[in-house]
Enzyme design. Sequence first.
Site, PDB file in Angstrom:
ATOM      1  CB  CYS A 132     -14.257   0.920  -0.530  1.00  0.00           C
ATOM      2  SG  CYS A 132     -13.871   2.661  -0.279  1.00  0.00           S
TER       3      CYS A 132
ATOM      4  NE  ARG B 111      -3.952   0.434   1.761  1.00  0.00           N
ATOM      5  CZ  ARG B 111      -5.195   0.409   2.241  1.00  0.00           C
ATOM      6  NH1 ARG B 111      -5.501   1.097   3.313  1.00  0.00           N
ATOM      7  NH2 ARG B 111      -6.130  -0.300   1.651  1.00  0.00           N
TER       8      ARG B 111
ATOM      9  NE  ARG C  21     -10.602  -5.616  -0.364  1.00  0.00           N
ATOM     10  CZ  ARG C  21      -9.802  -4.634   0.086  1.00  0.00           C
ATOM     11  NH1 ARG C  21     -10.321  -3.586   0.696  1.00  0.00           N
ATOM     12  NH2 ARG C  21      -8.493  -4.680  -0.114  1.00  0.00           N
TER      13      ARG C  21
ATOM     14  CD  GLN D 256     -12.878  -1.920  -1.554  1.00  0.00           C
ATOM     15  OE1 GLN D 256     -12.113  -1.841  -0.601  1.00  0.00           O
ATOM     16  NE2 GLN D 256     -14.097  -2.421  -1.440  1.00  0.00           N
TER      17      GLN D 256
ATOM     18  CG  ASP E 101     -13.765   6.004  -0.941  1.00  0.00           C
ATOM     19  OD1 ASP E 101     -13.721   5.826   0.298  1.00  0.00           O
ATOM     20  OD2 ASP E 101     -12.727   6.033  -1.654  1.00  0.00           O
TER      21      ASP E 101
ATOM     22  CG  HIS F 278      -8.312   0.012  -3.228  1.00  0.00           C
ATOM     23  ND1 HIS F 278      -7.513  -1.077  -2.908  1.00  0.00           N
ATOM     24  CD2 HIS F 278      -9.012   0.298  -2.094  1.00  0.00           C
ATOM     25  CE1 HIS F 278      -7.715  -1.411  -1.648  1.00  0.00           C
ATOM     26  NE2 HIS F 278      -8.613  -0.594  -1.131  1.00  0.00           N
TER      27      HIS F 278
HETATM   28  N1   CP Z   1     -11.374  -0.610   1.859  1.00  0.00           N
HETATM   29  C1   CP Z   1     -10.120  -0.704   2.317  1.00  0.00           C
HETATM   30  O1   CP Z   1      -9.147  -0.872   1.564  1.00  0.00           O
HETATM   31  O2   CP Z   1     -10.015  -0.653   3.654  1.00  0.00           O
HETATM   32  P1   CP Z   1      -8.655  -0.487   4.452  1.00  0.00           P
HETATM   33  O3   CP Z   1      -8.118   0.872   4.148  1.00  0.00           O
HETATM   34  O4   CP Z   1      -9.040  -0.642   5.901  1.00  0.00           O
HETATM   35  O5   CP Z   1      -7.692  -1.553   4.005  1.00  0.00           O
HETATM   36  N1  NVA Z   2     -10.201   6.515  -1.287  1.00  0.00           N
HETATM   37  C1  NVA Z   2      -9.848   6.007   0.019  1.00  0.00           C
HETATM   38  C2  NVA Z   2     -10.015   4.538   0.044  1.00  0.00           C
HETATM   39  C3  NVA Z   2      -9.709   3.880   1.363  1.00  0.00           C
HETATM   40  C4  NVA Z   2      -9.891   2.415   1.309  1.00  0.00           C
HETATM   41  C5  NVA Z   2      -8.418   6.412   0.357  1.00  0.00           C
HETATM   42  O1  NVA Z   2      -7.578   6.366  -0.529  1.00  0.00           O
HETATM   43  O2  NVA Z   2      -8.181   6.797   1.492  1.00  0.00           O
END
Ligand code: CP
Ligand code: NVA
Length: 316
Positions: free
Chosen positions: A262, A101, A290, A131, A222, A128
Amino acid sequence: MKHLRSLFDLSNDDFHSIIDVSRSLKARLAKGERPDLLKNRTTALIFEKASLRTRVSFEAGMAQLGGTAIYLTNDVGWRERETIADFVRVLSEYCDFLVCRAISQKTVNELAAHDVIPVINGLTDEAHPCQALGDVLTMLEDSDGNLRGKQLTFVGDGNNVVRSLIQAAHMTGMKFRLACPKAYQMHSAFLNQVHRHYGEVDFVQSEDMHSMLRGADYVYTDVWTSMGQEAENETRKQAFAQYQISETLLASAPDHCKVLHCLPARRGLEITDEVMDSCRSLVFQQAGNRLHAQKGLLIWLAVQNGYLDGYSATSA
Ligand code: CP
Ligand code: NVA
């Protein structure tokens, strides 16, 4: 070597194979089966941002498949003690998969460029993909296995989640609508990339959320402020104030339409408690999926990269 830097790495067949394996593993888990297909395999996770779902579903998924996950913390000196190239080459001596990440997509691309370990994008500024895999699994379950011709309407920021959803929707034959203030809509650079890759896609974006909601089978939202954008929080709250998913807003969508998010959600901002906790909300099923999508992806990558001879999704 196969990686998942973004959904551009997957052909239509690849995408559907991952979904099929995910569904099969979910069905097997429901029967109490946890096949140790990744016995003695190890996944390393390096996260530059917070995570509940992505981190824990990969860790739990690896355990259920008989393998191990190692969550790397600051003491590995990520970006401080050695180059990314040296880091990933060393890691590939110990581990079989790497989930990252990253703040920037460039980091995931650079890790994958060395082609020494399959790299999975666990969220970047641009994408993502994990997701979107879980989301398609959720909508397929809700739609008796066929999403062709259905409409997914995203209400909110044109962000990383949306980019991956546009691709996933295209690969499942769905229409995609984005209701978003003009300043936050999809940039032409990304849309051009989508068109170059897939040809025509059924995508429309507009500030007029009511027209975007018309015909929606699924409404998705989101956070308005993604991780790393906190300095823009107040500006974004104002820009998106009219885009809250509420029962009032959903009156513009068909009665049967279901709601996705999400997560994590800022309840009371992009979505009301009432909608989050209503019977049209799929959000917790979606979060649960997930796990199954991560497992499907890991098995698919294991097969593609020669760790496993094969996996028949019909064996469930
Ligand atoms: N939706 C999602 O990716 O959640 P997290 O940020 O908790 O991993
Ligand atoms: N768009 C959000 C998604 C989190 C899962 C972010 O990037 O923070």
